[in-house]
Design a protein around this motif. Structure first.
Motif, PDB file in Angstrom:
ATOM      1  N   MET A   1       0.855  -1.209   0.000  1.00 40.10           N
ATOM      2  CA  MET A   1       0.000   0.000   0.000  1.00 40.10           C
ATOM      3  C   MET A   1       0.879   1.244   0.000  1.00 40.10           C
ATOM      4  O   MET A   1       1.869   1.319   0.709  1.00 40.10           O
ATOM      5  CB  MET A   1      -0.884  -0.027   1.263  1.00 40.10           C
TER       6      MET A   1
ATOM      7  N   ASP B   1       0.904   5.765  -0.453  1.00 40.17           N
ATOM      8  CA  ASP B   1       0.160   6.910   0.058  1.00 40.17           C
ATOM      9  C   ASP B   1      -1.088   7.227  -0.731  1.00 40.17           C
ATOM     10  O   ASP B   1      -1.899   8.020  -0.303  1.00 40.17           O
ATOM     11  CB  ASP B   1       1.051   8.154   0.021  1.00 40.17           C
ATOM     12  N   ASN B   2      -1.206   6.660  -1.917  1.00 40.21           N
ATOM     13  CA  ASN B   2      -2.283   7.051  -2.794  1.00 40.21           C
ATOM     14  C   ASN B   2      -3.397   6.034  -2.866  1.00 40.21           C
ATOM     15  O   ASN B   2      -4.210   6.081  -3.777  1.00 40.21           O
ATOM     16  CB  ASN B   2      -1.737   7.341  -4.194  1.00 40.21           C
ATOM     17  N   GLU B   3      -3.416   5.095  -1.934  1.00 39.59           N
ATOM     18  CA  GLU B   3      -4.516   4.156  -1.924  1.00 39.59           C
ATOM     19  C   GLU B   3      -4.806   3.763  -0.480  1.00 39.59           C
ATOM     20  O   GLU B   3      -3.969   3.948   0.405  1.00 39.59           O
ATOM     21  CB  GLU B   3      -4.184   2.905  -2.732  1.00 39.59           C
ATOM     22  N   LEU B   4      -6.024   3.236  -0.285  1.00 37.93           N
ATOM     23  CA  LEU B   4      -6.271   2.677   1.026  1.00 37.93           C
ATOM     24  C   LEU B   4      -6.815   1.267   0.885  1.00 37.93           C
ATOM     25  O   LEU B   4      -7.505   0.946  -0.077  1.00 37.93           O
ATOM     26  CB  LEU B   4      -7.167   3.587   1.866  1.00 37.93           C
TER      27      LEU B   4
ATOM     28  N   PHE C   1      -6.109   8.072  -5.341  1.00 38.95           N
ATOM     29  CA  PHE C   1      -5.877   9.359  -4.682  1.00 38.95           C
ATOM     30  C   PHE C   1      -4.589   9.943  -5.251  1.00 38.95           C
ATOM     31  O   PHE C   1      -3.591   9.253  -5.347  1.00 38.95           O
ATOM     32  CB  PHE C   1      -5.690   9.175  -3.173  1.00 38.95           C
TER      33      PHE C   1
ATOM     34  N   PRO D   1      -1.857  13.298  -5.138  1.00 38.36           N
ATOM     35  CA  PRO D   1      -1.494  14.571  -4.508  1.00 38.36           C
ATOM     36  C   PRO D   1      -1.597  15.734  -5.472  1.00 38.36           C
ATOM     37  O   PRO D   1      -1.804  16.865  -5.059  1.00 38.36           O
ATOM     38  CB  PRO D   1      -0.038  14.372  -4.072  1.00 38.36           C
TER      39      PRO D   1
END
Lengths: 105, 138
Positions: free
Chosen positions: B1, B3-6, B107, B109
């Motif tokens: 995982m 920073d751009n997904e959960l 997601f 930034p």
């Protein structure tokens, strides 16, 4: 994130924060801003330069005057959408479990 | 995982077929997720979720079904204020019921969509993160 740091540093000064907040309400020139706050015009100009550098305010030249407004996306790097959605989904799944318990087979 | 997904996993004490219904029947979905009246499981089908409008957001989430494989996998787009993402639900039978995995990806930034204008952003920030982070920077 370097972008976040730049924004936080720009907003660390209370006067700059106050100027930025005022500009979120609408565009103003340096003279008007100076009239709002008990600081000198050169100081206001310095603060605006710092806010500009952090992409928090946008200048607009009109003749010999410059007006500033808060940049619409300026605070965007601060918004942690992943964290917000994580909290959102955890709460939603709690409700899903409750609904499943209530549902007939 | 990254920073751009959960990615989230939950264990639910009900069978996958039942969980699937709760994920896909609009009347049921509206009770735990958000109001929808036009969710249908056809690939390419567009539908919306709605919540009460806020000053800077009309409260609408725009979705499109990408994949539906009953009762194990469901995927749709999720586009709302500030985000343009893909949701993937994976349902796996386990002894106690269902393991439900949720992935939300996309997601970014550098998203072009502005976050509801500077004023809303400021009101939210001032109350939440800013005081805490400023205290750390001091």
């Amino acid at each position: 994130m370097p972008e976040q740091d730049a924004i936080f540093r720009a907003l660390a000064d209370p006067s700059r924060r106050a100027i930025f907040e005022r500009l979120t309400e609408g565009e103003l020139g340096v003279k008007e801003l100076t009239a709002c706050f008990a600081i000198s015009q050169p100081a206001v100009s310095q603060h605006l330069a710092a806010l500009s550098k952090a992409a928090l305010v946008v200048p607009r030249r009109a003749g010999r005057r410059t007006f500033y407004r808060a940049a619409p996306g300026g605070l965007r790097p601060l918004v942690d959408w992943v964290a917000r959605y994580r909290a959102f989904w955890v709460e939603r799944i709690d409700m899903l479990q409750q609904l499943l318990d209530e549902m007939d087979e | 995982m990254n920073d751009n997904e959960l990615v989230l996993e939950f264990e639910l004490s009900h069978a996958p077929e039942k969980v699937w219904r709760a994920l896909t029947d609009p009347a049921l979905v509206s009770r735990w997720l958000m109001n929808t009246d036009d969710m249908q499981l056809t690939v390419g089908q567009k539908f919306k979720f709605r919540r009460e409008p806020l000053p800077q957001w009309d409260g609408v989430v725009n979705c499109e079904i990408l994949e539906a494989r009953e009762p194990e996998f469901l995927s749709y787009t999720w586009q709302a204020l500030g985000v343009d993402t893909i949701i993937r639900w994976t349902l796996e039978p386990i002894a106690t019921g269902t393991r439900l995995k949720l992935e939300q990806t996309g997601f970014r930034p550098d998203q072009k969509q502005a976050f509801g204008g500077a004023r809303m952003g400021w009101k939210q920030m001032a109350g939440e993160q800013l005081p805490r982070v400023l205290a750390e920077l001091a």
